[in-house]
Every structure is written in C-alpha cells, then in structure tokens.
Motif scaffolding. Structure first.
Motif, PDB file in Angstrom:
ATOM      1  N   LEU A 109       0.859  -1.180   0.060  1.00 16.59           N
ATOM      2  CA  LEU A 109       0.100   0.141   0.105  1.00 16.59           C
ATOM      3  C   LEU A 109       0.861   1.174  -0.064  1.00 16.59           C
ATOM      4  O   LEU A 109       0.633   2.363  -0.432  1.00 16.59           O
ATOM      5  N   LYS A 110       1.980   1.215   0.710  1.00 15.88           N
ATOM      6  CA  LYS A 110       2.892   2.268   0.804  1.00 15.88           C
ATOM      7  C   LYS A 110       3.461   2.552  -0.898  1.00 15.88           C
ATOM      8  O   LYS A 110       3.782   3.875  -1.309  1.00 15.88           O
ATOM      9  N   GLU A 111       3.844   1.480  -1.462  1.00 18.58           N
ATOM     10  CA  GLU A 111       4.106   1.603  -2.647  1.00 18.58           C
ATOM     11  C   GLU A 111       3.203   2.255  -3.519  1.00 18.58           C
ATOM     12  O   GLU A 111       3.892   3.122  -4.334  1.00 18.58           O
ATOM     13  N   LEU A 112       2.080   1.871  -3.364  1.00 15.64           N
ATOM     14  CA  LEU A 112       0.960   2.607  -4.406  1.00 15.64           C
ATOM     15  C   LEU A 112       0.991   4.018  -4.044  1.00 15.64           C
ATOM     16  O   LEU A 112       1.119   5.009  -4.934  1.00 15.64           O
ATOM     17  N   SER A 113       0.856   4.540  -2.602  1.00 15.40           N
ATOM     18  CA  SER A 113       0.828   5.883  -2.285  1.00 15.40           C
ATOM     19  C   SER A 113       2.082   6.444  -2.706  1.00 15.40           C
ATOM     20  O   SER A 113       1.968   7.756  -3.291  1.00 15.40           O
ATOM     21  N   ASP A 114       3.276   6.022  -2.502  1.00 14.09           N
ATOM     22  CA  ASP A 114       4.348   6.711  -2.993  1.00 14.09           C
ATOM     23  C   ASP A 114       4.527   6.923  -4.635  1.00 14.09           C
ATOM     24  O   ASP A 114       5.364   7.545  -5.028  1.00 14.09           O
ATOM     25  N   GLY A 115       3.976   6.035  -5.045  1.00 13.75           N
ATOM     26  CA  GLY A 115       4.237   6.006  -6.544  1.00 13.75           C
ATOM     27  C   GLY A 115       3.086   6.999  -7.538  1.00 13.75           C
ATOM     28  O   GLY A 115       3.032   7.184  -8.589  1.00 13.75           O
ATOM     29  N   VAL A 116       2.024   7.374  -6.794  1.00 12.04           N
ATOM     30  CA  VAL A 116       1.025   8.395  -7.198  1.00 12.04           C
ATOM     31  C   VAL A 116       0.868   9.461  -6.152  1.00 12.04           C
ATOM     32  O   VAL A 116       0.593   9.256  -5.190  1.00 12.04           O
ATOM     33  N   GLY A 117       1.127  10.717  -6.646  1.00 12.57           N
ATOM     34  CA  GLY A 117       1.121  12.032  -5.681  1.00 12.57           C
ATOM     35  C   GLY A 117      -0.276  12.140  -5.555  1.00 12.57           C
ATOM     36  O   GLY A 117      -1.337  11.903  -6.382  1.00 12.57           O
TER      37      GLY A 117
ATOM     38  N   GLN B 173      -5.450   8.544   1.486  1.00 12.71           N
ATOM     39  CA  GLN B 173      -5.606   7.178   2.347  1.00 12.71           C
ATOM     40  C   GLN B 173      -5.782   6.098   1.385  1.00 12.71           C
ATOM     41  O   GLN B 173      -6.558   6.348   0.514  1.00 12.71           O
ATOM     42  N   ILE B 174      -5.215   4.786   1.853  1.00 13.88           N
ATOM     43  CA  ILE B 174      -5.704   3.539   1.191  1.00 13.88           C
ATOM     44  C   ILE B 174      -6.368   2.620   1.828  1.00 13.88           C
ATOM     45  O   ILE B 174      -5.674   2.522   3.218  1.00 13.88           O
ATOM     46  N   VAL B 175      -7.360   1.816   1.691  1.00  9.59           N
ATOM     47  CA  VAL B 175      -7.979   0.909   2.548  1.00  9.59           C
ATOM     48  C   VAL B 175      -8.067  -0.362   1.857  1.00  9.59           C
ATOM     49  O   VAL B 175      -8.714  -0.207   0.776  1.00  9.59           O
TER      50      VAL B 175
ATOM     51  N   ALA C 216      -6.532  -3.553   5.898  1.00 12.21           N
ATOM     52  CA  ALA C 216      -5.580  -3.132   5.935  1.00 12.21           C
ATOM     53  C   ALA C 216      -5.533  -1.761   5.522  1.00 12.21           C
ATOM     54  O   ALA C 216      -6.688  -1.046   5.043  1.00 12.21           O
ATOM     55  N   ARG C 217      -4.642  -0.742   6.072  1.00 11.61           N
ATOM     56  CA  ARG C 217      -4.657   0.583   5.505  1.00 11.61           C
ATOM     57  C   ARG C 217      -3.354   1.289   5.743  1.00 11.61           C
ATOM     58  O   ARG C 217      -2.402   0.583   6.095  1.00 11.61           O
ATOM     59  N   HIS C 218      -3.074   2.513   4.905  1.00 14.21           N
ATOM     60  CA  HIS C 218      -2.068   3.205   4.487  1.00 14.21           C
ATOM     61  C   HIS C 218      -2.620   4.643   4.614  1.00 14.21           C
ATOM     62  O   HIS C 218      -3.449   4.977   3.817  1.00 14.21           O
ATOM     63  N   GLY C 219      -2.069   5.613   5.556  1.00 17.34           N
ATOM     64  CA  GLY C 219      -2.487   6.767   5.593  1.00 17.34           C
ATOM     65  C   GLY C 219      -3.458   7.082   6.325  1.00 17.34           C
ATOM     66  O   GLY C 219      -4.332   6.197   6.545  1.00 17.34           O
TER      67      GLY C 219
END
Length: 135
Positions: A12-20, A24-26, A36-39
C-alpha cells in the motif's frame, strides 16, 4: 476491524509513493471491515470501509440493470470538490479503496490500482464469516 495484515503495508505504501496526491488507502472486506490501511487514521479507515460496503452493494445493484452485465462491480469513482474516491474489486469479497486529492493523476491512479490488484489480488481476499468468525 479484521486484524491488520502487516504484509500489506509495503504494498500500500508503494502505491501511495508512486502516485502523488493519495491521502488514504484501505483494503476492506465486502461486509465493510478494514483489512489493511495506509495513511490517515484508523478510525477514518474504519468509517471508509463501512461506507464502501454500502457503495459496493449499490454498484452491484446498478450493474444488474446494465444489459449483458455480470452484475459484479469492478470499479467505482466518485469526484467531489476537494478530491476523488476510487474503489476497485480486489479479489473474492475484498476491495481496494483510495481517497485522493483533486491534484491526483486519475489515469495513473486507476492504472496503479489495477496493477496492484493483479499482483496481489489472491492475497486481498476476505473469507466469508458467520457470527463474526471465518468459515
């Protein structure tokens, strides 16, 4: 909430880092429990997961009205002032949801979400439950 699956964190962090612009990702089960979640914070992720359960049900109902549809929701996109919401089917009984700023590259986000689902879709599943227990 279903117990957080720590092995999803890096994906999930990889997705977040790859797209400005991702806020939040859930990853959630079809019945609205966070996997799971990120952000963002955990409470916001739980509220988003619960809202997604209703939205995926609504999208499925609408899909049945489309001729030649299999009735399965693949992706929902909502644009509001201030940003976007994306929800994509991610495996049996599991969904990937993303909240993003209005500055997000919508095409890139959709593409990266699809890539993530293809790579790890088999791991983004939630077993059916009865009385709160996996069956």
């Amino acid at each position: 909430m279903i117990q957080q699956r720590a092995n999803f964190d890096w994906m999930l962090k990889e997705l977040s880092d790859g797209v400005g612009g991702i806020r939040q990702i859930v990853v959630l089960s079809a019945d609205g429990l966070r996997i799971a979640r990120h952000g963002g914070d955990a409470d916001a992720a739980d509220r988003l997961a619960a809202a997604c359960a209703g939205l995926q049900s609504l999208a499925g109902a609408v899909a049945t009205e489309i001729p030649d549809s299999d009735g399965q929701m693949r992706m929902v996109i909502i644009e509001v002032r201030g940003g976007f919401f994306y929800m994509m089917a991610a495996g049996p009984n599991a969904y990937l949801a993303v909240l993003a700023a209005e500055t997000v590259d919508a095409g890139l986000l959709s593409s990266r979400m699809r890539d993530l689902v293809v790579r790890i879709g088999a791991h983004l599943t939630s077993p059916p439950r009865r009385d709160g227990q996996a069956v």
